[in-house]
Design a protein around this motif. Structure first.
Motif, mmCIF file in Angstrom:
data_model
loop_
_atom_site.group_PDB
_atom_site.id
_atom_site.type_symbol
_atom_site.label_atom_id
_atom_site.label_comp_id
_atom_site.label_asym_id
_atom_site.label_seq_id
_atom_site.Cartn_x
_atom_site.Cartn_y
_atom_site.Cartn_z
ATOM 1 N N ARG A 181 -3.447 -26.154 65.568
ATOM 2 C CA ARG A 181 -3.552 -26.461 66.984
ATOM 3 C C ARG A 181 -4.313 -27.771 67.128
ATOM 4 O O ARG A 181 -5.397 -27.930 66.552
ATOM 5 C CB ARG A 181 -4.274 -25.360 67.745
ATOM 6 C CG ARG A 181 -4.489 -25.686 69.226
ATOM 7 C CD ARG A 181 -5.425 -24.696 69.891
ATOM 8 N NE ARG A 181 -5.716 -25.125 71.256
ATOM 9 C CZ ARG A 181 -5.256 -24.526 72.347
ATOM 10 N NH1 ARG A 181 -4.466 -23.481 72.235
ATOM 11 N NH2 ARG A 181 -5.587 -24.967 73.549
ATOM 12 N N SER A 272 -7.591 -27.232 64.838
ATOM 13 C CA SER A 272 -7.642 -25.962 64.098
ATOM 14 C C SER A 272 -6.465 -25.950 63.130
ATOM 15 O O SER A 272 -5.348 -26.315 63.510
ATOM 16 C CB SER A 272 -7.541 -24.768 65.044
ATOM 17 O OG SER A 272 -8.649 -24.698 65.917
ATOM 18 N N TRP A 339 -9.916 -16.395 59.535
ATOM 19 C CA TRP A 339 -9.310 -16.164 60.840
ATOM 20 C C TRP A 339 -10.331 -15.701 61.870
ATOM 21 O O TRP A 339 -10.230 -16.023 63.058
ATOM 22 C CB TRP A 339 -8.142 -15.186 60.733
ATOM 23 C CG TRP A 339 -6.888 -15.888 60.290
ATOM 24 C CD1 TRP A 339 -6.240 -15.732 59.106
ATOM 25 C CD2 TRP A 339 -6.164 -16.884 61.024
ATOM 26 N NE1 TRP A 339 -5.143 -16.564 59.054
ATOM 27 C CE2 TRP A 339 -5.072 -17.276 60.211
ATOM 28 C CE3 TRP A 339 -6.316 -17.480 62.266
ATOM 29 C CZ2 TRP A 339 -4.143 -18.235 60.624
ATOM 30 C CZ3 TRP A 339 -5.400 -18.443 62.682
ATOM 31 C CH2 TRP A 339 -4.342 -18.800 61.861
ATOM 32 N N ARG A 340 -11.341 -14.966 61.430
ATOM 33 C CA ARG A 340 -12.390 -14.599 62.378
ATOM 34 C C ARG A 340 -13.160 -15.839 62.824
ATOM 35 O O ARG A 340 -13.479 -15.999 64.007
ATOM 36 C CB ARG A 340 -13.339 -13.575 61.756
ATOM 37 C CG ARG A 340 -14.451 -13.159 62.703
ATOM 38 C CD ARG A 340 -15.060 -11.842 62.344
ATOM 39 N NE ARG A 340 -16.239 -11.574 63.144
ATOM 40 C CZ ARG A 340 -17.000 -10.504 63.019
ATOM 41 N NH1 ARG A 340 -16.672 -9.578 62.132
ATOM 42 N NH2 ARG A 340 -18.068 -10.328 63.773
ATOM 43 N N GLU A 342 -11.969 -18.905 62.825
ATOM 44 C CA GLU A 342 -11.058 -19.684 63.662
ATOM 45 C C GLU A 342 -11.069 -19.159 65.101
ATOM 46 O O GLU A 342 -11.088 -19.934 66.060
ATOM 47 C CB GLU A 342 -9.637 -19.622 63.101
ATOM 48 C CG GLU A 342 -9.416 -20.393 61.817
ATOM 49 C CD GLU A 342 -9.295 -21.894 62.018
ATOM 50 O OE1 GLU A 342 -9.309 -22.348 63.188
ATOM 51 O OE2 GLU A 342 -9.203 -22.604 61.004
ATOM 52 N N HIS A 343 -11.069 -17.835 65.244
ATOM 53 C CA HIS A 343 -11.064 -17.255 66.588
ATOM 54 C C HIS A 343 -12.359 -17.589 67.327
ATOM 55 O O HIS A 343 -12.340 -17.959 68.509
ATOM 56 C CB HIS A 343 -10.876 -15.743 66.518
ATOM 57 C CG HIS A 343 -10.837 -15.088 67.863
ATOM 58 N ND1 HIS A 343 -11.958 -14.572 68.462
ATOM 59 C CD2 HIS A 343 -9.817 -14.907 68.743
ATOM 60 C CE1 HIS A 343 -11.634 -14.086 69.656
ATOM 61 N NE2 HIS A 343 -10.352 -14.273 69.841
ATOM 62 N N PHE A 344 -13.494 -17.476 66.639
ATOM 63 C CA PHE A 344 -14.770 -17.785 67.278
ATOM 64 C C PHE A 344 -14.836 -19.262 67.671
ATOM 65 O O PHE A 344 -15.281 -19.602 68.775
ATOM 66 C CB PHE A 344 -15.923 -17.437 66.341
ATOM 67 C CG PHE A 344 -17.272 -17.809 66.892
ATOM 68 C CD1 PHE A 344 -17.785 -17.185 68.018
ATOM 69 C CD2 PHE A 344 -18.025 -18.811 66.288
ATOM 70 C CE1 PHE A 344 -19.028 -17.538 68.531
ATOM 71 C CE2 PHE A 344 -19.269 -19.163 66.786
ATOM 72 C CZ PHE A 344 -19.775 -18.528 67.911
ATOM 73 N N SER A 345 -14.391 -20.144 66.775
ATOM 74 C CA SER A 345 -14.417 -21.578 67.078
ATOM 75 C C SER A 345 -13.488 -21.904 68.245
ATOM 76 O O SER A 345 -13.814 -22.741 69.098
ATOM 77 C CB SER A 345 -14.015 -22.373 65.838
ATOM 78 O OG SER A 345 -14.926 -22.139 64.783
ATOM 79 N N TYR A 346 -12.331 -21.257 68.290
ATOM 80 C CA TYR A 346 -11.400 -21.427 69.409
ATOM 81 C C TYR A 346 -12.040 -20.957 70.706
ATOM 82 O O TYR A 346 -11.955 -21.632 71.749
ATOM 83 C CB TYR A 346 -10.124 -20.651 69.127
ATOM 84 C CG TYR A 346 -9.197 -20.515 70.316
ATOM 85 C CD1 TYR A 346 -8.295 -21.528 70.630
ATOM 86 C CD2 TYR A 346 -9.217 -19.367 71.108
ATOM 87 C CE1 TYR A 346 -7.450 -21.398 71.727
ATOM 88 C CE2 TYR A 346 -8.375 -19.233 72.197
ATOM 89 C CZ TYR A 346 -7.491 -20.255 72.506
ATOM 90 O OH TYR A 346 -6.663 -20.127 73.588
ATOM 91 N N PHE A 347 -12.706 -19.795 70.657
ATOM 92 C CA PHE A 347 -13.365 -19.267 71.853
ATOM 93 C C PHE A 347 -14.435 -20.232 72.360
ATOM 94 O O PHE A 347 -14.495 -20.551 73.559
ATOM 95 C CB PHE A 347 -13.983 -17.904 71.548
ATOM 96 C CG PHE A 347 -14.942 -17.431 72.606
ATOM 97 C CD1 PHE A 347 -14.470 -16.882 73.780
ATOM 98 C CD2 PHE A 347 -16.317 -17.553 72.414
ATOM 99 C CE1 PHE A 347 -15.356 -16.459 74.770
ATOM 100 C CE2 PHE A 347 -17.205 -17.133 73.396
ATOM 101 C CZ PHE A 347 -16.723 -16.586 74.574
ATOM 102 N N ASN A 386 -21.428 -13.760 65.593
ATOM 103 C CA ASN A 386 -20.441 -14.695 65.057
ATOM 104 C C ASN A 386 -21.069 -16.038 64.704
ATOM 105 O O ASN A 386 -20.701 -16.662 63.699
ATOM 106 C CB ASN A 386 -19.308 -14.892 66.053
ATOM 107 C CG ASN A 386 -18.277 -13.784 66.007
ATOM 108 O OD1 ASN A 386 -17.393 -13.776 65.158
ATOM 109 N ND2 ASN A 386 -18.401 -12.824 66.908
#
Length: 408
Positions: A181, A272, A339-340, A342-347, A386
């Motif tokens: 992304r 990402s 992936w966890r 990545e999700h936290f950084s995206y959030f 996180n």
């Protein structure tokens, strides 16, 4: 320089250097090939937040002395939004955990010093041209050093050479799947010779865009501004930067942003990226060669440390017992953590930044989410847990068996 080794490590950044150190301590022979010279590697400005697990593995590797003297332990962060401020208390919310501010440049200097004094071979100015034979029992790394083409045969190759490196390109077409992304904004980062205006990092949401106040030392501040993609630093003279930071950090109540001489400016795109799997035959990928996170969650260096901790333990298991079980599980083990993160950084990124295309409705949703974090201990605890990071798997310093004689 040997012509054969057990593990050839492509890339002498923090991932490659830490892996080499951990392998050396477990008696596994390796060689590190780095295309740049030592001065360049030691001056690359990158991340500065170390999770507790990363601090622990650096200590276990013998690279904790200066870190413990000079690192700045932080027990929380501050969120600013809607002209209000809220502190996230890490020890209270995340089982006593904390993070440490210690620049990646310093981590690299410490690991290089150890490597040159005690460790396996580290060759600067070694441009890797190709990684061949990953599907065979004896891969080959072709590289150029001091104007001569050379080869290094090995049992395994680990690519720690970043997003644009040679290692990932050695995987045949169709051998990897990538997920990525691109974000519609960048960061303008500065270093300034001025004492930090805060005791802990400040993450600020503003209608004008995101801002972050960090530090490198008690006398050097590191600050960031959200800017459009393609921004030229020449468009941002010093006074404009300080004025914009002042506006974005503004809260109701007394607070002052200290200003000082800006010594460095750079623009950092936000991306990402994950590649799967993290292995092809006898070639393994680690760090930025395998995944990239936007820096908002402070995960890049920490994910790299986690990768090589898992990998070093797997190679030690192979060395000590002949078992490939941990090596075979490497990709799946690391990708769960990746992936966890990545999700936290995206959030963190999408909650704190102002997307140029977002509506006023979406901005109000961001503020509502930040308000929930401020008002709900459960939401605050999730952010804290996180941010400080998951425990490293496998645990640092746990040998799989009694060490055997070095191999390779």
């Amino acid at each position: 320089m040997p012509e054969h080794t057990t593990v050839a490590i492509v890339g002498g950044g923090p991932a490659g250097l830490l892996l080499a150190r951990l392998l050396h301590l477990r008696g596994v022979a390796c060689v590190v090939l780095e295309s740049r010279d030592r001065a360049y590697v030691e001056q690359r400005q990158r991340a500065g937040i170390l999770e507790q697990g990363t601090v622990d593995v650096l200590r276990a590797a013998g690279a904790g002395d200066r870190l413990d003297r000079e690192g700045l332990v932080h027990h929380g962060i501050e969120l600013r939004f809607d002209r209000r401020s809220h502190r996230i208390d890490f020890p209270a919310l995340a089982d006593g955990a904390s993070v440490t501010v210690y620049a990646q440049t310093e981590v690299v200097k410490d690991l290089i010093a150890l490597q040159l004094a005690e460790g396996p071979p580290l060759l600067f100015g070694a441009e890797v041209l190709a990684v061949e034979g990953a599907d065979t029992g004896r891969p080959t790394v072709r590289y150029r050093s001091e104007g001569r083409d050379r080869t290094l045969t090995c049992d395994y190759v680990v690519g720690c050479d970043g997003f644009h490196g040679v290692a990932r390109q050695a995987v045949p077409e169709g051998g990897l799947t990538t997920y990525e992304r691109e974000y519609p904004y960048s960061w303008l980062g500065i270093l300034a010779d001025v004492a930090p205006s805060c005791d802990e990092l400040i993450y600020a949401h503003s209608p004008r865009g995101f801002a972050l106040h960090s530090m490198r030392s008690p006398s050097v501040s590191r600050l960031y501004l959200q800017v459009p993609n393609g921004t030229d630093v020449a468009e941002w003279p010093d006074e404009r930067i300080w004025d914009e930071l002042d506006a974005r950090f503004a809260v109701d109540g007394p607070w002052r942003l200290e200003r000082g001489p800006i010594t460095a400016k750079s623009v950092l795109p936000m991306r990402s990226f994950v590649t799967e799997p993290l292995r092809h035959g006898r070639l393994f990928l680690a760090g930025d060669a395998a995944h990239i996170v936007p820096p908002t969650g402070a995960k890049g260096l920490n994910l790299a440390a986690a990768d090589v901790t898992v990998l070093a333990t797997a190679f030690a298991e192979l060395h000590d017992t002949g078992s490939t079980e941990l090596l075979d599980a490497y990709s799946d083990t690391c990708l769960r953590r990746v992936w966890r993160a990545e999700h936290f950084s995206y959030f963190m990124t999408t909650t704190l930044h102002a997307d140029p295309a977002q509506s006023a409705f979406e901005t109000r949703l961001q503020i509502a989410q930040l308000g929930r974090i401020a008002d709900s201990p459960h939401a605050a605890a999730e952010l804290a847990e996180n941010y400080v990071g998951l425990p490293l798997t496998p645990p640092v310093g746990e040998p799989t068996r009694a060490p055997a004689a070095p191999v390779g």
